[in-house]
Design a protein around this motif. Structure first.
Motif, short mmCIF file in Angstrom:
data_model
loop_
_atom_site.label_atom_id
_atom_site.label_comp_id
_atom_site.label_asym_id
_atom_site.label_seq_id
_atom_site.Cartn_x
_atom_site.Cartn_y
_atom_site.Cartn_z
N LEU A 232 0.95 -1.16 -0.01
CA LEU A 232 0.01 -0.16 -0.09
C LEU A 232 0.81 1.18 -0.08
O LEU A 232 0.37 2.22 -0.49
N LEU B 165 2.40 1.00 -4.03
CA LEU B 165 1.40 1.38 -5.17
C LEU B 165 1.03 2.80 -5.32
O LEU B 165 0.77 3.55 -4.56
N GLU B 166 1.39 3.16 -6.60
CA GLU B 166 0.87 4.58 -6.94
C GLU B 166 0.07 4.51 -8.34
O GLU B 166 -0.13 3.79 -9.05
N GLU B 167 -1.02 5.49 -8.10
CA GLU B 167 -1.91 5.78 -9.33
C GLU B 167 -1.32 6.38 -10.27
O GLU B 167 -0.71 7.53 -10.17
N PHE C 128 -3.10 1.19 -10.47
CA PHE C 128 -2.03 1.24 -9.58
C PHE C 128 -0.91 0.50 -9.82
O PHE C 128 -0.78 -0.71 -10.21
N LEU D 247 -3.13 -8.47 -1.22
CA LEU D 247 -4.39 -7.53 -1.34
C LEU D 247 -5.62 -8.25 -1.12
O LEU D 247 -6.37 -8.09 -0.67
N ARG E 4 -7.09 -0.83 -4.00
CA ARG E 4 -6.18 -1.00 -4.92
C ARG E 4 -6.15 -2.33 -5.86
O ARG E 4 -5.43 -2.44 -6.79
N LEU F 71 -5.36 -2.70 -9.55
CA LEU F 71 -4.23 -3.22 -9.75
C LEU F 71 -3.55 -3.35 -11.34
O LEU F 71 -4.42 -3.83 -12.00
#
Length: 664
Positions: A438, A441-443, A449, A477, A500, A504
């Motif tokens: 978490l 992960l970047e959008e 993500f 996740l 996420r 993903l």
């Protein structure tokens, strides 16, 4: 079951739950026995470069030391060899290390040999032998020396006594007209006790204990009673899991390799400190081993993989408990980009032994799965990415997926055994690993993500969307979304995982490779249907090491969308030409990396060349004459075909490959 029309499964117990007569596994074990039919040759020299840079030159006293065989009592073990005129026993103890450090600044503990025992036979020369056999009898858990000379016979039997933890060595020199054998003992550990060495006799009964109490306990028993107990222990051990594989030379090799690996575990796998991958069955000479002070997850996982399916989940459990007990202390090693989130804990590929509560000077409070949680802000996440991208490339850092591999191993253990006592450990590691991803992960602009700036298992440095990390993130996740509430996680963490997971990023795909492992040209692609990539790749990127990271989707992570859907299978099928070329390069003309599990993934994927790959792996990596594994470390001596210790990672890969062939 047929393997490439050449190898046939006759019976498997523990793998398929078959009930068979005792003769079945005894037949297989008897033919898997290892026999050296001559003493191990002239002496040779070893040059050591010590930790402080000084050079040490030593002469091996009885020829080529790679002609050794292990035996043990579950913690204390020995590597035994026979040269021109002497039986050598170099001792190892899985649970003993250098003294516990007194401060965090002290060096980490180091495994050492507790001592050395030699039995020298008077007036004996190599050309005196009329018959010679030094046998590793795995069925009865013993080494047996039988040598006939013109003056009479020499016989010795060596084994571990499970009740006391001591080693028993029974020597009978029935030659006429010679002096009695001479026993010498070198002690490196003060508690080492050897009983019988000070009583010169043609019939010697030596008992070697890590403590005086262990030695006294074994020496108080009659030899015949110790033998009866030994035979019963090993009969029970082998009945828990065994294979019989009939066919050609590959079948013989795979069957023997399977038994040799389990035999190694049995001799040294019952200590509170599980055996290390390098030198696990015993240190061959001195105290030297490559990569000795840390615990290397990359190599240790191979020791865990085959155990539950082989009927020996207790071995897997020891490793899983050892690593999971380190969870709280791993907060002491947090990467800078993870420090704002104390729940995000990484199992480093090279974990310091001081993180284990067995050796630590500081033990942090237990991990709290119910602690409050908040997602990182965009600014915090951007700073974490900046830190990762700014670091230098390195083989063994910022491999964030190792904890997920441990998590999956613990889940598999529970599935095999039904041991639900492991669920709290699973809950803790699942939360720790979920928090890691978490953070990572970047959008992006595509609304998905993604993961930026991580290393991919010794092969790709500071790359985006590493396939191994995306697979690990998907596992964590999805499990958190499904079971987080049951484990008591805060609702904010569970909801973040669900969000996420829904968006993903997909695994990277692209054109197949013409050049995959070429340090001069880097990557070169060919035209063709898309295949899975290990990360986002571009022409000219250079691969560093021998991993084939795309195969993680098949093994160990077993992503069902890859293995079962037509599109996934086609993309993975296109990966295997590069994998086979890499295996041929490394096994055929290169270093022969023991931990490279291409054959295991091929077996799980039902690739037509799987049996050949597993056999080739065994042939290239199980190079010690008794069948132990090698690895590309420091050579035992100049010109030796093997390194300074026996490695158990390659042996574990072979055993896992055999089991996957049979299961598939």
């Amino acid at each position: 079951m047929e393997m490439k029309n050449r190898i046939f499964l006759v019976a498997v117990a523990g793998l398929a739950g078959f009930v068979a007569c005792a003769d079945d596994f005894e037949i297989a074990l008897d033919r898997a026995a290892v026999v050296f039919d001559r003493p191990n040759g002239p002496a040779c020299m070893r040059t050591n470069i010590l930790w402080n840079g000084s050079v040490e030159t030593n002469r091996f006293t009885t020829g080529r030391p790679e002609y050794i065989m292990p035996f043990g009592a579950g913690d204390l073990s020995a590597m035994a060899s026979f040269g021109a005129d002497a039986l050598e026993l170099h001792l190892s103890q899985a649970s003993w290390l250098t003294p516990r450090p007194t401060s965090p600044d002290d060096p980490a503990p180091q495994f050492k040999s507790p001592g050395h025992v030699q039995v020298r036979f008077a007036d004996l020369k190599t050309n005196d032998f009329t018959r010679f056999a030094f046998k590793m009898d795995m069925r009865r858990g013993r080494l047996l020396l039988e040598a006939e000379t013109v003056r009479g016979a020499i016989r010795a039997e060596m084994f571990g006594d499970r009740a006391s933890g001591a080693l028993v060595v029974d020597v009978d020199d029935a030659r006429t007209g010679v002096a009695t054998p001479c026993v010498t003992v070198e002690r490196k550990l003060g508690t080492l006790t050897v009983i019988g060495a000070d009583k010169p006799s043609a019939h010697l009964a030596l008992v070697i204990g890590a403590t005086e109490a262990a030695a006294r306990q074994a020496s108080s028993m009659k030899l015949e009673d110790l033998v009866v107990a030994r035979d019963a222990w090993w009969r029970d051990f082998w009945r828990r899991g065994w294979v019989r594989i009939e066919g050609d030379a590959d079948a013989t090799l795979l069957e023997r390799s399977w038994y040799v690996n389990l035999y190694q575990y049995a001799n040294v796998g019952y200590a509170k400190m599980p055996p290390k991958f390098n030198g696990g069955p015993g240190i061959v000479y001195g105290d030297m081993r490559c990569w000795g002070r840390d615990v290397w997850w990359q190599n240790t996982r191979e020791l865990i993989w085959p155990m539950a399916a082989a009927g020996h989940a207790d071995f897997a459990k020891r490793y899983l408990e050892f690593y999971s007990d380190c969870l709280a202390n791993l907060r002491l090693d947090a990467y800078p980009e993870l420090k704002p989130w104390p729940g995000a804990i990484v199992l480093k590929e090279t974990m310091c032994l001081l993180r284990s509560p067995l050796f630590a000077t500081t033990n942090l409070p237990p991990y709290d799965v119910r602690a409050p949680y908040r997602l990182p802000t965009d600014a915090e996440r951007a700073e974490a990415t900046r830190v990762r991208r700014a670091r230098a490339a390195a083989h063994t850092t910022h491999v964030f997926s190792s904890g997920t591999e441990l998590l999956q191993q613990m889940i598999d253990y529970v599935r095999f055994t039904g041991d639900r006592s492991f669920l709290p450990r699973i809950a803790a590691w699942l939360r720790a690993q979920t928090e890691v991803y978490l953070v990572l992960l970047e959008e992006e602009a595509d609304g998905r993500f993604h993961i930026h700036g991580t290393n991919v298992n010794e092969s790709w440095f500071v790359v985006d969307d590493g396939t191994v990390d995306l697979a690990a993130a998907r596992i964590c996740l999805s499990l958190t979304a499904a079971h987080g509430a049951e484990f008591g996680y805060p609702e904010s963490l569970v909801e973040a995982a669900r969000g996420r997971l829904a968006r993903l990023a997909d695994y990277p795909v692209g054109q197949p490779y013409a050049e995959y492992y070429n340090k001069k040209t880097g990557l070169v692609f060919t035209d063709g249907a898309e295949v899975y990539h290990p990360c986002r790749l571009t022409k000219g990127m250079r691969k560093c090491n021998s991993e084939m990271n795309e195969l993680y989707l098949v093994h160990p992570f077993a992503m069902t969308d890859v293995c079962r859907t037509p599109e996934g299978r086609e993309r993975m099928k296109g990966v295997f030409p590069a994998a086979l070329a890499l295996a041929a390069n490394q096994y055929g003309g290169g270093a022969g990396w023991g931990w490279l599990p291409i054959g295991v993934a091929a077996a799980r994927f039902s690739h037509p060349d799987a049996a050949t790959l597993v056999a080739d792996h065994a042939r290239r990596t199980c190079r010690w004459p008794y069948g132990g594994g090698k690895s590309p470390g420091a050579k035992l001596y100049r010109g030796s075909a093997v390194e300074n210790t026996v490695y158990m990672d390659g042996s574990g890969v072979v055993q896992t490959g055999v089991q996957e062939l049979l299961l598939q």
